[in-house]
Design an enzyme around this catalytic site. Structure first.
Site, short mmCIF file in Angstrom:
data_model
loop_
_atom_site.label_atom_id
_atom_site.label_comp_id
_atom_site.label_asym_id
_atom_site.label_seq_id
_atom_site.Cartn_x
_atom_site.Cartn_y
_atom_site.Cartn_z
N SER A 1 1.28 8.36 -16.75
CA SER A 1 0.74 7.20 -17.76
C SER A 1 0.09 8.02 -19.00
O SER A 1 -0.36 9.19 -18.91
CB SER A 1 -0.44 6.72 -17.05
OG SER A 1 -1.18 5.66 -17.76
N TYR B 1 -8.36 6.41 -11.57
CA TYR B 1 -6.90 6.22 -12.25
C TYR B 1 -6.67 7.33 -13.17
O TYR B 1 -5.83 7.94 -13.00
CB TYR B 1 -6.57 5.00 -12.87
CG TYR B 1 -5.31 4.53 -13.16
CD1 TYR B 1 -4.35 4.27 -12.22
CD2 TYR B 1 -4.85 4.56 -14.45
CE1 TYR B 1 -2.89 3.77 -12.48
CE2 TYR B 1 -3.64 4.63 -14.85
CZ TYR B 1 -2.85 3.99 -13.87
OH TYR B 1 -1.43 3.95 -14.43
#
Length: 677
Positions: free
Chosen positions: A554, A567
């Protein structure tokens, strides 16, 4: 002949015959019908032959798979036939007999169908028929079983002369309904489609009944290696398959298929198996797919694993030497180059059989053909002695110029052909898109997901079990990960391309983030990626063929977004795993790279599960506008979709970036704060 189109009955008959494993095998045999069509130039009726074309399959035959020839021109070739020494020239002559566009390319068996006078002809490869055809006293058995109803034709390589021989037999024996072709199969004929099919089935049923009634028990000798229990057997197979696949891919990469049916387990465990396996298969359709003979492990199933692996390497080296010697014994100046010396079939006592091919389908079909060969050997040994065609004849067919021409007509393989991909989180979103892209580029795909139903849905979207299989896996569970990789190995022989995509997210500020939130995200992404990479690396190293690990990371691995601690930290962990594993696995030829997407909203399981609502809340936009919001903050002003991430995965693994490892590719439409430094 009546002025009707016979292909409807012909195709229906072909489908029935092709669907019956007692009748024929995949792509084996051919059928034909004769009838009358109208010549579009003269308007006159013309006698035509419709026959299954080269490379087709009876069970799935369509009208486009039929070669269509003018019967008068085909039969006129007999007057200009130059003899057996030049009979291969007749195949090129078939092109001059085509009617109109002609349909599919005519096969080598076209002469058999055209020269026999009967309106309908079947040429098939049933196990019972080949058992008689390969029996040492097959001619006498044929006479005993069928009288003058079925006639023996000695072995002759398929071609124009064989067509002439069968036509002459049919004329000389008006009561005959067909023939047994020595070393090969059967041919039957009839006045209409129903009669032809009935006669084919009569020959097969009569031969089968004779073998059952007169066959002696245990023709393969006593059972000396009983099968391991199923769980132990599959554990053993999963341990050996990557090693075998690497060996069988010495000349060119192969896909594997494991078979442990009762027929196979009985054969590989019998005392006479090595002796019979060494004789090789006989029917041309068999050994063209299985090679001249299999490789046979000569250790019991409970031998130590390291000893077994070492012995397999020795046997593989010996097999290659033997195959090269076979080629050199029979090749001449006109022979095509040797195509590869690796085995297509490996027999493992107490465990089963592994078959190899350029695709999962060809690997599976090679195994199916060897099962046919086992049945043939059993039948021949039960009533006589198995006596296949000799080695020189096998070589003539394996390295036939016409077979070489058929191979050259095959389309070029797709970029990921022979690659086996394992995609975690494959049941939705990015994982689903990656699975679709890799399958479209030729890979066999294992769709792994915690949601078994979602994984099964995606696998079904990709195609049959030759293309994709689904496995249920919780990537946080080491035993489950091991079982999932084992299932992949048993499905396709190994793994080459692993996509660590499974993920989830909880969007919370630091003070609201619980230990459970932290642990859950790190368990799935950091721990889960580690567990998958570790188990996959065992397979990749055993195969010895290199491979790819791709992490779907990501932009949050490098960009400090708000309310996103757990996250982002888990993604940063994944990002550094890429670097660490690239350094560690490079010596094994394994490349490790990452893809860093921005927020993929549409089609995302993560966003649909609540993450989207929380991120929309953080940024103060309606949830339905979140994708647009993300796009507008990028340099390119474009929304990132699952397909864009899949494109990057393919770019890393499709063959052009062979010297790239340790790389992260941004797929974020340009987020300056996430530029890699």
């Amino acid at each position: 002949m009546p002025d009707t189109h016979p292909t409807v009955d012909l195709i229906a008959r072909s489908h029935r015959l092709g669907a019956d494993p007692q009748v024929t095998n995949f792509a084996g045999g051919n059928t034909s019908a004769k009838g009358t069509g109208t010549d579009p130039v003269t308007g006159e009726p013309t006698d035509l032959l419709w026959v299954k074309g080269s490379g087709g399959d009876l069970g799935t035959l369509t009208a486009d798979g039929l070669a269509v020839l003018r019967l008068d021109r085909l039969r006129a070739l007999a007057d200009n036939y130059p003899g057996v020494a030049r009979e291969d020239e007749m195949v090129a002559a078939f092109d001059h007999c085509l009617f109109g566009r002609g349909g599919a390319a005519p096969s080598i068996d076209t002469a058999m169908h055209g020269l026999v006078d009967a309106p309908h002809v079947d040429h098939l490869h049933p196990d019972a028929g080949i058992a008689l055809a390969t029996a040492a006293d097959g001619e006498a058995l044929t006479k005993e079983i069928f009288g003058d109803r079925v006639v023996w034709v000695p072995w002759r390589r398929p071609g124009f002369q064989l067509g002439l021989d069968i036509a002459a037999v049919a004329r000389a024996h008006p009561r005959a309904i067909g023939v047994i072709l020595g070393g090969h199969g059967i041919t039957a004929w009839g006045a209409d489609s129903a009669e032809c099919e009935a006669r084919s089935r009569e020959i097969i049923a009569t031969a089968t009944a004779y073998l059952v009634r007169h066959g002696r028990p245990e023709p393969f000798g006593p059972l000396v290696h009983p099968p391991l229990p199923e769980a132990a057997r599959r554990e053993r197979a999963a341990a050996l398959l990557p090693v075998l696949r690497g060996l069988a891919s010495t000349d060119r990469r192969q896909v594997g298929h494991f078979t442990d049916t009762d027929v196979v387990l009985d054969f590989v465990g019998r005392a006479r198996m090595p002796e019979l396996a060494a004789l090789g298969t006989s029917c041309p359709d068999h050994f063209l797919r299985t090679k001249v003979r299999p490789m046979v492990l000569d250790l019991p199933p409970d031998a130590p694993l390291d000893e077994t692996v070492s012995r397999l390497r020795e046997l593989h080296a010996a097999y290659r030497d033997d195959y090269r010697a076979y080629y050199e014994r029979h090749a001449d100046a006109d022979s095509p180059p040797m195509r590869g010396a690796d085995p297509a079939i490996v027999l493992l006592p107490g465990v089963g059989m592994v078959s190899f091919g350029a695709t999962s389908q060809t690997a599976r079909v090679a195994g199916e053909f060897y099962v046919n060969a086992i049945n043939v050997m059993r039948g021949a040994e039960a009533v006589s002695r198995y006596a296949p065609i000799d080695e020189a004849e096998k070589f003539r067919i394996e390295y036939w110029a016409l077979e070489e021409a058929k191979l050259r007509r095959m389309p070029a393989p797709r970029p990921l052909a022979t690659r086996v991909a394992f995609v975690t989180g494959g049941g939705s979103g990015i994982g689903r898109a990656v699975a679709h892209r890799l399958a479209a580029e030729g890979a066999c795909v294992v769709v792994a997901d915690r949601d078994a139903a979602a994984a099964a849905t995606v696998a079904a979207e990709l195609g049959t079990g030759d293309v994709a299989v689904a496995v249920e896996v919780d990537v946080t569970d080491a035993a489950a990960v091991r079982a999932a990789l084992r299932a992949a190995v048993l499905a396709f022989g190994g793994v080459d391309l692993v996509v660590n995509n499974a993920g989830l997210s909880v969007s919370k500020p630091l003070l609201e983030t619980t230990e459970e939130d932290w642990d859950r995200q790190h368990d799935v992404m950091a721990r889960g990626s580690f567990l998958v990479a570790r188990e996959a690396a065992r397979v990749l190293i055993d195969q010895g063929m290199g491979g790819d690990l791709v992490y779907v990371v990501s932009k949050n691995a490098v960009f400090a977004g708000p309310n996103n601690l757990a996250y982002g930290a888990a993604k940063a962990d994944q990002a550094h795993q890429v670097r660490l594993l690239a350094a560690e696995l490079g010596g094994h030829g394994v490349r490790v790279n990452g893809v860093n997407p921005d927020g993929v909203v549409r089609g995302s399981g993560i966003f649909a599960g609540g993450w989207g609502a929380r991120r929309a809340e953080v940024y103060g936009v309606p949830e339905e506008r979140l994708g647009e919001f993300y796009a507008q903050r990028t340099l390119l002003k474009r929304e990132v979709l699952p397909e864009h991430v899949a494109n990057a995965v393919f770019a890393l693994t499709g063959g052009d970036l062979t010297h790239t490892t340790g790389l992260h590719i941004p797929v974020d439409a340009g987020v300056a704060a996430a530029f890699l430094r």
